[in-house]
Write a protein that holds these residues in place. Structure first.
Motif, PDB file in Angstrom:
ATOM      1  N   UNK A  86     -33.748  24.071 -48.839  1.00  0.00           N
ATOM      2  CA  UNK A  86     -32.472  24.474 -49.426  1.00  0.00           C
ATOM      3  C   UNK A  86     -32.552  25.907 -49.954  1.00  0.00           C
ATOM      4  N   UNK A  87     -33.612  26.222 -50.680  1.00  0.00           N
ATOM      5  CA  UNK A  87     -33.747  27.575 -51.231  1.00  0.00           C
ATOM      6  C   UNK A  87     -33.877  28.615 -50.128  1.00  0.00           C
ATOM      7  N   UNK A 123     -26.834  19.339 -48.486  1.00  0.00           N
ATOM      8  CA  UNK A 123     -26.042  18.807 -49.609  1.00  0.00           C
ATOM      9  C   UNK A 123     -25.732  17.325 -49.422  1.00  0.00           C
ATOM     10  N   UNK A 124     -25.830  16.827 -48.197  1.00  0.00           N
ATOM     11  CA  UNK A 124     -25.620  15.409 -47.902  1.00  0.00           C
ATOM     12  C   UNK A 124     -26.932  14.772 -47.413  1.00  0.00           C
ATOM     13  N   UNK A 125     -28.038  15.301 -47.837  1.00  0.00           N
ATOM     14  CA  UNK A 125     -29.371  14.933 -47.364  1.00  0.00           C
ATOM     15  C   UNK A 125     -29.619  13.427 -47.482  1.00  0.00           C
ATOM     16  N   UNK A 126     -30.015  12.796 -46.379  1.00  0.00           N
ATOM     17  CA  UNK A 126     -30.226  11.350 -46.405  1.00  0.00           C
ATOM     18  C   UNK A 126     -31.602  10.930 -46.932  1.00  0.00           C
ATOM     19  N   UNK A 127     -32.527  11.863 -46.999  1.00  0.00           N
ATOM     20  CA  UNK A 127     -33.895  11.524 -47.387  1.00  0.00           C
ATOM     21  C   UNK A 127     -34.201  11.835 -48.834  1.00  0.00           C
ATOM     22  N   UNK A 128     -35.467  11.732 -49.144  1.00  0.00           N
ATOM     23  CA  UNK A 128     -35.958  12.026 -50.481  1.00  0.00           C
ATOM     24  C   UNK A 128     -35.843  13.527 -50.741  1.00  0.00           C
ATOM     25  N   UNK A 129     -35.413  13.890 -51.908  1.00  0.00           N
ATOM     26  CA  UNK A 129     -35.260  15.307 -52.263  1.00  0.00           C
ATOM     27  C   UNK A 129     -36.561  15.815 -52.900  1.00  0.00           C
ATOM     28  N   UNK A 130     -37.546  15.947 -52.047  1.00  0.00           N
ATOM     29  CA  UNK A 130     -38.886  16.345 -52.466  1.00  0.00           C
ATOM     30  C   UNK A 130     -39.057  17.863 -52.378  1.00  0.00           C
ATOM     31  N   UNK A 131     -40.310  18.304 -52.454  1.00  0.00           N
ATOM     32  CA  UNK A 131     -40.587  19.747 -52.407  1.00  0.00           C
ATOM     33  C   UNK A 131     -40.140  20.381 -51.094  1.00  0.00           C
ATOM     34  N   UNK A 175     -28.072  28.763 -40.922  1.00  0.00           N
ATOM     35  CA  UNK A 175     -28.438  28.512 -42.318  1.00  0.00           C
ATOM     36  C   UNK A 175     -27.268  27.867 -43.051  1.00  0.00           C
ATOM     37  N   UNK A 176     -26.046  28.273 -42.727  1.00  0.00           N
ATOM     38  CA  UNK A 176     -24.866  27.677 -43.356  1.00  0.00           C
ATOM     39  C   UNK A 176     -24.768  26.191 -43.015  1.00  0.00           C
ATOM     40  N   UNK A 177     -24.944  25.843 -41.738  1.00  0.00           N
ATOM     41  CA  UNK A 177     -24.927  24.435 -41.322  1.00  0.00           C
ATOM     42  C   UNK A 177     -26.001  23.651 -42.066  1.00  0.00           C
TER      43      UNK A 177
END
Length: 77
Positions: free
Chosen positions: A46-47, A32-40, A24-26
């Motif tokens: 993340x949550x 935090x450096x997500x290359x894609x769309x920050x969708x649902x 989960x830490x990884x």
């Protein structure tokens, strides 16, 4: 704090480089450096990973959410 290891490591590809997400830490660090769309799916992953680190959710559930987000973003190896 425990890193909350995933039952099975997840392989993702970012900018032609393969990454192994083993906990989960990884996953939080990668998200935090997500290359894609920050969708649902991204926000849910993340949550769920943060919840796993806090002991609120299992690492297995966090892993499943991360895999779903990676699959939807097209980065699952």
């Amino acid at each position: 704090m425990s890193y909350k290891p995933f039952p099975t490591p997840v392989r993702v590809i970012k900018q032609s480089q393969q990454n192994i997400i083993a906990s989960a830490w990884d996953a939080v660090e990668f998200l935090r450096r997500w290359p894609g769309k920050r969708d649902n799916a991204y926000r849910r992953a993340l949550q769920h990973c943060l919840d796993a680190l806090d002991g609120i959710r299992s690492a297995k559930a966090a892993c499943a959410s991360f895999v779903t987000a990676a699959r939807q973003a097209g980065i699952l190896a």
